[in-house]
Design an enzyme around this catalytic site. Structure first.
Site, mmCIF file in Angstrom:
data_model
loop_
_atom_site.group_PDB
_atom_site.id
_atom_site.type_symbol
_atom_site.label_atom_id
_atom_site.label_comp_id
_atom_site.label_asym_id
_atom_site.label_seq_id
_atom_site.Cartn_x
_atom_site.Cartn_y
_atom_site.Cartn_z
ATOM 1 N N HIS A 139 -9.472 -1.971 -4.528
ATOM 2 C CA HIS A 139 -8.252 -2.516 -3.725
ATOM 3 C C HIS A 139 -7.425 -3.223 -4.477
ATOM 4 O O HIS A 139 -6.263 -3.166 -4.393
ATOM 5 C CB HIS A 139 -8.763 -2.973 -2.558
ATOM 6 C CG HIS A 139 -7.362 -2.865 -1.579
ATOM 7 N ND1 HIS A 139 -6.878 -2.025 -0.817
ATOM 8 C CD2 HIS A 139 -6.688 -4.130 -1.434
ATOM 9 C CE1 HIS A 139 -6.060 -2.412 -0.100
ATOM 10 N NE2 HIS A 139 -5.772 -3.588 -0.434
ATOM 11 N N ASP A 142 -3.451 -2.935 -5.008
ATOM 12 C CA ASP A 142 -2.243 -3.925 -4.761
ATOM 13 C C ASP A 142 -1.428 -4.377 -5.922
ATOM 14 O O ASP A 142 -0.211 -4.395 -5.888
ATOM 15 C CB ASP A 142 -3.100 -5.349 -4.318
ATOM 16 C CG ASP A 142 -3.607 -5.185 -2.657
ATOM 17 O OD1 ASP A 142 -2.900 -4.405 -2.077
ATOM 18 O OD2 ASP A 142 -4.528 -5.931 -2.404
ATOM 19 N N HIS A 190 -1.166 -11.170 -5.008
ATOM 20 C CA HIS A 190 0.274 -10.625 -4.753
ATOM 21 C C HIS A 190 1.043 -11.750 -5.598
ATOM 22 O O HIS A 190 2.044 -11.226 -5.985
ATOM 23 C CB HIS A 190 0.722 -10.502 -3.348
ATOM 24 C CG HIS A 190 -0.160 -9.421 -2.653
ATOM 25 N ND1 HIS A 190 -0.213 -8.234 -2.931
ATOM 26 C CD2 HIS A 190 -0.888 -9.432 -1.774
ATOM 27 C CE1 HIS A 190 -0.818 -7.437 -2.414
ATOM 28 N NE2 HIS A 190 -1.447 -8.091 -1.357
ATOM 29 N N HIS A 224 0.682 -1.222 0.056
ATOM 30 C CA HIS A 224 0.168 0.179 -0.064
ATOM 31 C C HIS A 224 0.763 1.160 0.045
ATOM 32 O O HIS A 224 0.447 2.439 -0.610
ATOM 33 C CB HIS A 224 -1.134 0.017 1.097
ATOM 34 C CG HIS A 224 -1.950 -1.277 1.238
ATOM 35 N ND1 HIS A 224 -2.395 -1.630 2.197
ATOM 36 C CD2 HIS A 224 -1.996 -2.060 0.305
ATOM 37 C CE1 HIS A 224 -3.254 -2.845 2.121
ATOM 38 N NE2 HIS A 224 -2.891 -2.878 0.983
HETATM 39 ZN ZN LIG Z 1 -3.835 -4.431 -0.115
#
Ligand SMILES: [Zn+2]
Length: 297
Positions: A240, A244, A266, A84
């Site tokens: 969001h 990311d 991720h 973030h």
């Molecule tokens: Zn995140």
């Protein structure tokens, strides 16, 4: 109101140092970050509790764990939940900065990038010269993990898109795409908070993880409802995901590319960052031999 750079064409750093402290998502322990100007490209991490240690330039080969956040291995030290903060720096146009850390995580703050954007606005920005932009191969890059995939190809400027699909009716199917600029990032992406699921939260807590997670720093979904409304956007979860994605791409630098992540994670985002980094390796000088370690990108 802060005037952000128009686009990502030039290099920018912070005009002054700025600090934020909070708890880490996983350990629930206090941690602190001081952001400082840098004359060198990229993001360099140093340690407030060990300042003699040389700063290390972040790159995606440092990614050590992507299960709940993006965690990096920096020599013998681990640094978790970098995404973030990196999204806030890259998104606002800050292409280079020093990141001085105390603790093993970046503070979660409110679970979005907005508190970091506010810190960057407080510090102010300073324009530098040409920006180093990582190149993409001529052919599109596509990577797959399970049913999720990510694809990136060359474009005139950065455009990001993400799609999520969850059985939980509160989220369901969401698609978001954006021609990214610093102003668009600040307004549309930075405020979107981390989200999780009630059953998963209970399991992770029991396993000693997400000790710093709370209803004030993550949206918690319980089937067809949210435990802690209101949302900041009706499609806050997919926004969001884009946040990311941007934070993970920041490990290699923002490319001029169109990037689409379907059920991104991720793991996928950082795999793409690694693939971009490997196409940007500086060739070894001719006199090098096979015993010379390759450049660390
Ligand atoms: Zn995140």
């Amino acid at each position: 109101m802060t005037t952000w750079p128009q686009d990502y064409a030039r290099a920018w750093t912070l005009a002054a140092a700025v600090e934020r402290a909070g708890v880490g998502l996983h350990g629930g322990l206090p941690c602190r970050v001081r952001l400082a100007p840098s004359r060198l490209p990229g993001y360099r991490v140093g340690w407030l509790d060990d300042p003699a240690r040389p700063l290390q330039r972040l790159n995606p080969a440092m990614v050590a764990d992507t299960r709940l956040c993006t965690a990096l291995q920096l020599g013998d030290r681990r640094l978790a939940t970098v995404e973030h903060l990196l999204a806030a720096l890259a998104g606002t146009g800050v292409s280079q900065a020093e990141i001085w850390v105390e603790g093993e995580e970046i503070p979660l703050l409110d679970g979005s990038a907005l508190p970091w954007v506010e810190a960057i606005a407080e510090a102010g920005l300073e324009a530098l010269g040409e920006r180093q932009v990582p190149a993409l191969p001529a052919e599109p890059l596509t990577l797959q993990q399970g049913i999720g995939f990510i694809t990136a190809f060359r474009a005139e400027s950065l455009r990001l898109a993400a799609a999520v699909e969850y059985p939980q009716a509160a989220i369901g199917r969401q698609l978001y795409s954006i021609a990214l600029t610093p102003a668009a990032f600040v307004a549309e992406i930075a405020p979107a908070r981390t989200f999780g699921f009630r059953e998963q939260v209970e399991q992770l807590r029991a396993a000693g993880l997400i000790q710093g997670g709370a209803l004030d720093n993550a949206l918690v979904c319980d089937g067809d409802r949210w435990l802690n409304p209101p949302l900041r956007f009706a499609d806050e979860p997919v926004r969001h995901k884009l946040l990311d994605l941007l934070g993970d791409l920041a490990l290699v630098g923002l490319p001029k590319a169109q990037v689409f992540a379907y059920r991104g994670s991720h793991g996928l985002h950082t795999a793409l960052a690694n693939a971009i980094a490997s196409t940007n390796l500086t060739p070894l000088p001719a006199e090098s031999t096979a015993s010379t370690p390759p450049p660390s990108a």
